[in-house]
Design a protein around this motif. Structure first.
Motif, PDB file in Angstrom:
ATOM      1  N   ALA A  77       0.840  -1.208   0.000  1.00 13.52           N
ATOM      2  CA  ALA A  77       0.000   0.000   0.000  1.00 13.52           C
ATOM      3  C   ALA A  77       0.872   1.255   0.000  1.00 13.52           C
ATOM      4  O   ALA A  77       0.618   2.203  -0.749  1.00 13.52           O
ATOM      5  CB  ALA A  77      -0.927  -0.014   1.221  1.00 13.52           C
ATOM      6  N   GLU A  78       1.929   1.239   0.809  1.00 10.07           N
ATOM      7  CA  GLU A  78       2.834   2.400   0.850  1.00 10.07           C
ATOM      8  C   GLU A  78       3.520   2.634  -0.485  1.00 10.07           C
ATOM      9  O   GLU A  78       3.819   3.775  -0.854  1.00 10.07           O
ATOM     10  CB  GLU A  78       3.906   2.191   1.927  1.00 10.07           C
ATOM     11  N   ALA A  79       3.762   1.537  -1.205  1.00 14.18           N
ATOM     12  CA  ALA A  79       4.414   1.669  -2.510  1.00 14.18           C
ATOM     13  C   ALA A  79       3.429   2.094  -3.593  1.00 14.18           C
ATOM     14  O   ALA A  79       3.830   2.334  -4.732  1.00 14.18           O
ATOM     15  CB  ALA A  79       5.089   0.348  -2.893  1.00 14.18           C
ATOM     16  N   GLY A  80       2.154   2.143  -3.229  1.00 14.02           N
ATOM     17  CA  GLY A  80       1.178   2.661  -4.185  1.00 14.02           C
ATOM     18  C   GLY A  80       0.316   1.623  -4.876  1.00 14.02           C
ATOM     19  O   GLY A  80      -0.434   1.964  -5.804  1.00 14.02           O
ATOM     20  N   ALA A  81       0.387   0.363  -4.450  1.00 11.13           N
ATOM     21  CA  ALA A  81      -0.447  -0.668  -5.089  1.00 11.13           C
ATOM     22  C   ALA A  81      -1.927  -0.316  -4.924  1.00 11.13           C
ATOM     23  O   ALA A  81      -2.360   0.048  -3.826  1.00 11.13           O
ATOM     24  CB  ALA A  81      -0.165  -2.033  -4.470  1.00 11.13           C
ATOM     25  N   GLN A  82      -2.679  -0.398  -6.005  1.00 10.25           N
ATOM     26  CA  GLN A  82      -4.116  -0.104  -5.947  1.00 10.25           C
ATOM     27  C   GLN A  82      -4.940  -1.330  -5.583  1.00 10.25           C
ATOM     28  O   GLN A  82      -6.081  -1.201  -5.139  1.00 10.25           O
ATOM     29  CB  GLN A  82      -4.572   0.467  -7.289  1.00 10.25           C
ATOM     30  N   VAL A  83      -4.380  -2.484  -5.847  1.00 17.07           N
ATOM     31  CA  VAL A  83      -5.027  -3.740  -5.459  1.00 17.07           C
ATOM     32  C   VAL A  83      -3.962  -4.591  -4.771  1.00 17.07           C
ATOM     33  O   VAL A  83      -2.839  -4.706  -5.281  1.00 17.07           O
ATOM     34  CB  VAL A  83      -5.581  -4.510  -6.682  1.00 17.07           C
ATOM     35  N   VAL A  84      -4.314  -5.155  -3.629  1.00 17.97           N
ATOM     36  CA  VAL A  84      -3.410  -6.097  -2.967  1.00 17.97           C
ATOM     37  C   VAL A  84      -4.082  -7.471  -2.980  1.00 17.97           C
ATOM     38  O   VAL A  84      -5.197  -7.633  -2.467  1.00 17.97           O
ATOM     39  CB  VAL A  84      -3.085  -5.670  -1.527  1.00 17.97           C
ATOM     40  N   VAL A  85      -3.392  -8.422  -3.590  1.00 14.26           N
ATOM     41  CA  VAL A  85      -3.898  -9.796  -3.638  1.00 14.26           C
ATOM     42  C   VAL A  85      -3.286 -10.563  -2.474  1.00 14.26           C
ATOM     43  O   VAL A  85      -2.061 -10.609  -2.326  1.00 14.26           O
ATOM     44  CB  VAL A  85      -3.523 -10.488  -4.963  1.00 14.26           C
ATOM     45  N   VAL A  86      -4.147 -11.155  -1.642  1.00 15.24           N
ATOM     46  CA  VAL A  86      -3.678 -11.955  -0.510  1.00 15.24           C
ATOM     47  C   VAL A  86      -4.004 -13.418  -0.801  1.00 15.24           C
ATOM     48  O   VAL A  86      -5.178 -13.770  -0.948  1.00 15.24           O
ATOM     49  CB  VAL A  86      -4.355 -11.512   0.802  1.00 15.24           C
ATOM     50  N   PRO A  87      -2.988 -14.259  -0.927  1.00 15.12           N
ATOM     51  CA  PRO A  87      -3.265 -15.665  -1.246  1.00 15.12           C
ATOM     52  C   PRO A  87      -3.753 -16.440  -0.021  1.00 15.12           C
ATOM     53  O   PRO A  87      -3.187 -16.312   1.070  1.00 15.12           O
ATOM     54  CB  PRO A  87      -1.900 -16.188  -1.713  1.00 15.12           C
ATOM     55  N   VAL A  88      -4.789 -17.202  -0.216  1.00 17.43           N
ATOM     56  CA  VAL A  88      -5.346 -18.056   0.843  1.00 17.43           C
ATOM     57  C   VAL A  88      -5.579 -19.424   0.206  1.00 17.43           C
ATOM     58  O   VAL A  88      -6.344 -19.547  -0.743  1.00 17.43           O
ATOM     59  CB  VAL A  88      -6.677 -17.488   1.376  1.00 17.43           C
TER      60      VAL A  88
END
Lengths: 318, 318
Positions: A95-106
């Motif tokens: 988020a700090e690097a500017g990602a607009q979407v963060v995918v969290v693998p589950v």
């Protein structure tokens, strides 16, 4: 390039700089990653998973994740910049690097969950809830990616009920969208249809994210077609069919983006992507990764004369 | 091996000794062809296109067509022995050699028709009528194979109306069954569905033969799945994805039989074919053709642990 406004739109996300490179031994420098991102954006790709926010000790290929994510945002204001993060710390960094979407693998497979993120499935769902709470409104969109949803080389078959229950738990945990990943490439079309239908019924069609397919057994395009028929309008691909999961033995390349775009456009959908532009980007990728064997049939055969003539309009197609 | 009586049956026809070898420079001796046929029959394959009855001057690989056809009949009483013949003389020779099915190619593309059989489409339909009349009742089944049905590298797009009209003319000419061949591999799934549906409506579903797919652009399995959904219950494949048409520039390999069987069985259908047996036959084929690159993903990846677990019964599948 952009969509033409007359055909139904499909979002194709290039995940090569993340999923593709994690299996590549060579470390591609950030300048080459950014040139790859530039070439894809120039070809009309509107979303790219550019990095994985994991410790460099685990995955040296991703040590420049923040740099690449930040630069991608600066260079391409119209590109949706996506990053993968397995935990809260990675998500915060993304988020700090500017990602607009963060995918969290589950993982749907308990064995793969422990191998991939070193947590049980339940603990990883709780981690998603922590990420949602920590990044809050106005932060990046949180996409939970259900890996090994169609089978696992460690566990074997993965019960569909487990996947649907996991999807419900992730929705409850506050994930904005939920995607299905065939990490091993074991899916077959009827299974894709059943599981997509069940998951969309469980979480609501609008919350369904992408279908992430691997071509281990040659079924990626057949599975993409099955997804299309069930209403899926977002697909992941990796240029040249790179990819695989280092913690899922036997996992090989993603659906080749260029073959996927060929199929989707031929089926009458609008990806906004210029296929010759993709092939030009692929030719450069081959130069940057001289020791990798790239996959994909369209690059080998060339774009046929009949391209886009097969299904002139989805309105008349069955 | 035979079908198990509990799942819907699919006929998979191995066409490698015909379509596969016509693009191979080396001449495979009859003993190797027969060993190939033996290995496939041992794996449960119930139909094989074993030869093409064309002048040896045009295709030296097929000079032993009569010998191979005759020996295949003698060695495998339960195998349906199929041969291709482009004209009456070839069909008579095939029948004399014991072929139970004679496939007569008829191009939907006028340009390919003249390149492949040196006749117009209309003249080739008339040739089918002559073959039907000459071989008569009690002779082999006559299957008209509509080639370039989904597009042609010489002509470009092939109008679907042309294919449907050709199908009607071939039915009128007395062909017992009519098959659709994607000679170039240009088909995409929605197109397969439309054309299969239209042709079956025109000639009657019972008269529809096989779907013959090539994997030039990676779409063969997606197209097979589309055909399955439209009710197609017969498919051609070539072991190791060999094949192509020497008179259709750009045509490359057939759907790999082993990948096709993997898909069909995983979808809950019964091919009667043992997949490990196919892979064993493929390993021997690779020894017989050391300079050919074989295709197919199942052989590269190995049969996954989840094989046949994806769709336990077609009755519960969508």
């Amino acid at each position: 390039m952009s969509t033409d406004g007359t055909r139904p739109v499909i979002a194709v996300r290039e995940v090569g700089p993340r999923d593709g490179l994690q299996m590549v031994k060579a470390v591609l420098p950030a300048t080459s990653k950014l040139a790859w991102i530039d070439a894809m954006a120039a070809a009309g790709v509107s979303g790219m998973e550019v990095a994985s926010f994991v410790p460099p000790s685990l995955m040296p290929q991703m040590a420049d994740a923040a740099e690449v994510t930040w630069a991608a945002r600066q260079r391409h204001p119209d590109l949706t910049v996506v990053a993968l993060a397995p935990n809260l710390r990675g998500a915060q960094n993304a988020a700090e690097a500017g990602a607009q979407v963060v995918v969290v693998p589950v993982s749907a497979s308990e064995a793969h969950s422990r191998a991939n993120v070193r947590r049980s499935r339940e603990d990883q769902v709780a981690e998603v809830a922590r990420i949602v709470a920590a990044l809050g409104p106005g932060g990046p969109r949180i996409e939970a990616g259900i890996s090994t949803a169609f089978g696992c080389s460690l566990q074997g078959a993965v019960p569909e009920d487990d996947v649907v229950r996991l999807g419900a738990a992730l929705a409850e945990a506050g994930a904005d969208t939920i995607s299905l990943a065939d990490t091993l490439g074991y899916a077959v079309p009827a299974q894709v249809k059943r599981l997509v239908r069940r998951l969309r019924a469980e979480i609501g069609a609008a919350r369904f994210g992408h279908l992430h397919l691997h071509d281990t057994l040659g079924t990626a395009l057949a599975n993409a077609y099955a997804g299309l028929e069930e209403g899926v309008r977002g697909f992941d691909g990796a240029l040249g069919g790179l990819g695989g999961c280092p913690f899922a033995p036997g996992s090989v390349g993603n659906a080749a983006t260029e073959d996927l775009v060929y199929l989707l456009e031929s089926e009458g959908f609008d990806t906004g992507i210029d296929l010759p532009g993709l092939l030009a980007a692929r030719a450069r990728l081959a130069e940057w990764l001289p020791s990798e064997r790239l996959h994909g049939r369209v690059a080998a055969a060339g774009i046929p004369r009949t391209y886009r003539h097969a299904a002139p309009s989805r309105d008349t197609a069955p």
